[in-house]
Scaffold this active site. Structure first.
Site, short mmCIF file in Angstrom:
data_model
loop_
_atom_site.label_atom_id
_atom_site.label_comp_id
_atom_site.label_asym_id
_atom_site.label_seq_id
_atom_site.Cartn_x
_atom_site.Cartn_y
_atom_site.Cartn_z
N LYS A 123 -14.23 86.96 85.76
CA LYS A 123 -13.04 87.38 85.02
C LYS A 123 -11.90 86.43 85.35
CE LYS A 123 -10.90 90.67 82.60
NZ LYS A 123 -10.36 89.62 81.73
N LYS B 225 -8.85 87.47 94.28
CA LYS B 225 -7.90 88.45 93.73
C LYS B 225 -8.62 89.73 93.31
CE LYS B 225 -5.10 86.46 90.97
NZ LYS B 225 -4.49 85.83 89.78
N LYS C 157 -12.03 81.11 85.39
CA LYS C 157 -10.78 80.67 84.76
C LYS C 157 -11.13 79.62 83.72
CE LYS C 157 -6.24 81.42 85.32
NZ LYS C 157 -5.51 82.50 85.98
N THR D 73 1.22 92.12 84.92
CA THR D 73 1.35 91.16 86.04
C THR D 73 2.72 91.33 86.71
OG1 THR D 73 -0.12 89.65 84.89
CG2 THR D 73 1.22 88.72 86.67
N ASN E 73 5.91 85.43 80.52
CA ASN E 73 5.40 86.81 80.55
C ASN E 73 5.62 87.45 81.92
OD1 ASN E 73 3.14 88.67 81.44
ND2 ASN E 73 2.94 88.82 79.24
N SER F 96 -6.41 94.46 83.09
CA SER F 96 -7.51 93.92 82.27
C SER F 96 -8.80 94.70 82.53
CB SER F 96 -7.74 92.44 82.62
OG SER F 96 -6.86 91.61 81.89
N1 LIG Z 1 -0.08 86.26 82.34
C1 LIG Z 1 -0.78 86.87 83.30
O1 LIG Z 1 -1.33 87.96 83.10
C2 LIG Z 1 -0.86 86.26 84.66
C3 LIG Z 1 -0.17 85.12 85.01
N2 LIG Z 1 -0.24 84.65 86.29
C4 LIG Z 1 0.43 83.42 86.67
O2 LIG Z 1 1.83 83.53 86.45
C5 LIG Z 1 2.36 82.23 86.17
C6 LIG Z 1 3.14 82.31 84.87
O3 LIG Z 1 2.26 82.76 83.84
P1 LIG Z 1 2.81 83.46 82.52
O4 LIG Z 1 4.12 84.11 82.79
O5 LIG Z 1 1.71 84.24 81.96
O6 LIG Z 1 3.02 82.19 81.59
P2 LIG Z 1 3.97 82.03 80.32
O7 LIG Z 1 3.38 80.95 79.52
O8 LIG Z 1 4.24 83.33 79.67
O9 LIG Z 1 5.34 81.54 80.98
C7 LIG Z 1 5.44 80.43 81.78
C8 LIG Z 1 6.89 80.19 82.14
O10 LIG Z 1 6.98 79.16 83.10
C9 LIG Z 1 7.96 78.22 82.65
N3 LIG Z 1 7.65 76.92 83.20
C10 LIG Z 1 6.72 76.03 82.81
N4 LIG Z 1 6.76 74.93 83.58
C11 LIG Z 1 7.75 75.14 84.48
C12 LIG Z 1 8.30 74.39 85.52
N5 LIG Z 1 7.83 73.19 85.81
N6 LIG Z 1 9.32 74.93 86.24
C13 LIG Z 1 9.78 76.16 85.95
N7 LIG Z 1 9.32 76.91 84.97
C14 LIG Z 1 8.32 76.41 84.24
C15 LIG Z 1 7.90 78.28 81.15
O11 LIG Z 1 9.06 77.76 80.56
C16 LIG Z 1 7.74 79.77 80.94
O12 LIG Z 1 9.00 80.41 81.03
C17 LIG Z 1 1.16 81.28 86.14
O13 LIG Z 1 0.99 80.70 87.41
C18 LIG Z 1 -0.01 82.22 85.86
O14 LIG Z 1 -1.23 81.69 86.30
C19 LIG Z 1 -0.94 85.31 87.26
C20 LIG Z 1 -1.62 86.45 86.98
C21 LIG Z 1 -1.72 86.97 85.63
O1 LIG Z 2 -6.34 89.51 83.26
C1 LIG Z 2 -7.23 88.80 83.67
O2 LIG Z 2 -8.40 89.00 83.50
C2 LIG Z 2 -6.92 87.54 84.48
C3 LIG Z 2 -5.48 87.23 84.69
C4 LIG Z 2 -5.36 85.90 85.36
O3 LIG Z 2 -5.74 84.89 84.82
C5 LIG Z 2 -4.83 85.82 86.71
O4 LIG Z 2 -4.72 86.84 87.39
O5 LIG Z 2 -4.52 84.70 87.17
#
Ligand SMILES: NC(=O)C1=CN([C@@H]2O[C@H](COP(=O)(O)OP(=O)(O)OC[C@H]3O[C@@H](n4cnc5c(N)ncnc54)[C@H](O)[C@@H]3O)[C@@H](O)[C@H]2O)C=CC1
Ligand SMILES: O=C(O)CCC(=O)C(=O)O
Length: 431
Positions: free
Chosen positions: A68, A92, A104, A188, A219, A356
């Site tokens: 996953k 995790k 991933k 998250t 997000n 999830s």
């Molecule tokens: N979406 C999910 O369910 C999960 C996300 N994560 C982790 O959380 C982190 C963010 O993911 P999401 O919020 O889903 O992505 P997203 O695509 O919704 O948002 C990413 C954000 O990071 C910003 N960003 C990109 N490059 C940057 C930089 N160099 N410096 C500062 N900000 C920057 C973007 O402008 C955007 O605001 C990632 O590391 C992801 O792996 C972890 C677990 C689950």
């Molecule tokens: O929701 C999921 O299955 C995985 C989310 C994810 O990619 C993460 O936790 O980094």
């Protein structure tokens, strides 16, 4: 030569192993991903030209169940990065006790440069390439950076077309109208928020006296900001890929989210006095945000943001890793020596994969839950695992990250022992 991201990820496990009574062979087992797929996805552009994009799916370990993990669209996606992200997923899922292994995927692409139609063709094309590698009992993708529920919906639809049957459980994070779970969108951020509440309770930290900086306002970053702001925490700085904004009184987060949605950049807030409690905000770089004098720092963007170069300058008392892998192992050592407490990614951002799992369960049973039920179950899991890891880190006198790895590897080892597949037996080196 600098160490790869995957080697750095493995370092955390190697640090944890001596705190268990497991055979060292277990570390060898999870030191190599089960399988890695690299694909090339042709996309017909809107102007008629053809572009090929490189994509990856890595299944790291399936000891505890189907693998996953999310799918990331970003220009810097590489096999090494995807392998590391898959490795973290294995641990995790074990930390929160959901019956999944880790995987991933990602595509090396600047998603912002594609039109919605091009994005759809890329997403469906990727699924056609990996269809034999994934499946509801094998490997289940989900959203990650620069992917979202719309993309998950296209992917589930494409997979169902290929299989000639409706297969909602192959992808999580879908739109609710396509079998997605209520509460997955903010899961998250919400999981991290529950961890922060526990942390604050441990340290008698009141919301109004807690200043927080958040790197990344997507997000995960937006939802954790929204929930903390609602409780009265002061979010004094936020950033996106274009830069950061800072205001000592804290931002009105709902307004900031509206600005970000409308203009796509948080720095638009710079001149907007209405968004701050008094004067306009200061503009900062992302690097400056990390070094602010705050109580809690929340990296919620990319890996390797806190390294041996800047760890010495971090002034936060606590770091809550919403991003995957934002701190290198070298930086960990520096932060530990400075008594900066880190709530590690494999715990802090596990709310996403937990919901999830709930979505997958609902798809398998065909019975759908109310939002309150999702929140209640997520809160119970996050609080339980936080408490366990917090107590363990005191008991074995180590940092929370090492304690989280000890907890996860024990769960993995227990399953391996139960399967009796090899020599996962105690070697008596309990510490
Ligand atoms: N979406 C999910 O369910 C999960 C996300 N994560 C982790 O959380 C982190 C963010 O993911 P999401 O919020 O889903 O992505 P997203 O695509 O919704 O948002 C990413 C954000 O990071 C910003 N960003 C990109 N490059 C940057 C930089 N160099 N410096 C500062 N900000 C920057 C973007 O402008 C955007 O605001 C990632 O590391 C992801 O792996 C972890 C677990 C689950
Ligand atoms: O929701 C999921 O299955 C995985 C989310 C994810 O990619 C993460 O936790 O980094």
């Amino acid at each position: 030569m600098s160490r790869s991201l995957f080697d750095d990820a493995m370092q955390r496990l190697n640090t944890a192993m001596p705190y268990t009574d497991l055979d060292d062979e277990i570390a060898l087992r999870v030191g190599t991903p089960k399988s890695c797929l690299e694909v090339s996805v042709p996309v017909r552009r809107d102007d008629g030209s053809l572009t090929f994009y490189r994509g990856y799916r890595v299944r790291h370990d399936n000891t505890r169940g189907p693998t996953k993990g999310g799918l990331r669209y970003h220009p810097s996606v590489t096999l090494d990065e995807v392998k590391s992200l898959a490795f973290w997923m294995t641990f995790k899922c074990a930390v929160v006790g959901v019956p999944f292994g880790g995987a991933k995927g990602g595509i090396s692409v600047d998603a912002k440069s594609l039109s919605p139609m091009e994005l759809e063709r890329l997403s469906r094309g990727f699924i056609r390439q990996v269809a034999d590698f994934i499946g509801p009992d094998v490997d289940i993708p989900a959203p990650d950076m620069y992917t979202n529920e719309r993309i998950m919906g296209w992917m589930m639809d494409e997979y169902s077309t290929i299989r000639r049957q409706h297969v909602p459980a192959v992808i999580t994070g879908k739109p609710v109208s396509m079998g997605g779970s209520v509460g997955r969108a903010d899961a998250t951020g919400r999981g991290a928020y529950y961890c922060i509440r526990e942390l604050a309770r441990k340290h008698d930290q009141s919301p109004s006296s807690t200043r927080i900086a958040i790197q990344g306002f997507g997000n995960a970053g937006q939802h954790v900001a929204r929930l903390l702001h609602k409780d009265g925490y002061r979010i004094v700085a936020v950033s996106d890929s274009q830069g950061a904004v800072y205001h000592p009184d804290g931002f009105d987060i709902p307004s900031l989210i509206r600005i970000k949605e409308k203009t796509r950049h948080v720095q638009t807030v710079y001149c907007d006095k209405a968004l701050c409690t008094s004067t306009a905000a200061d503009q900062l770089t992302n690097e400056e945000l990390l070094e602010l004098d705050v109580d809690i720092l929340i990296p919620a963007a990319l890996e390797n943001q806190i390294t041996s170069r800047n760890a010495q300058n971090i002034r936060a008392r606590y770091i809550v890793e919403v991003a995957n892998g934002p701190i290198t192992s070298e930086a960990d050592a520096i932060l530990n020596s400075r008594n900066i407490e880190v709530v590690p990614d494999i715990l802090a951002n596990a709310g996403g994969v937990t919901v999830s799992y709930f979505e997958w369960l609902q798809n398998r049973s065909g019975s759908y839950w109310e939002l309150q039920e999702v929140h209640r179950k997520l809160q119970a899991i996050m609080a339980r695992e936080f408490e366990y890891i917090y107590d363990l880190h005191h008991d074995i006198k180590t940092d929370m990250r090492t304690a989280a790895y000890v907890h996860a590897i024990k769960r993995l080892g227990e399953t391996m022992n139960a399967k009796g597949t090899s020599s996962y037996f105690s070697n008596g080196n309990q510490r």
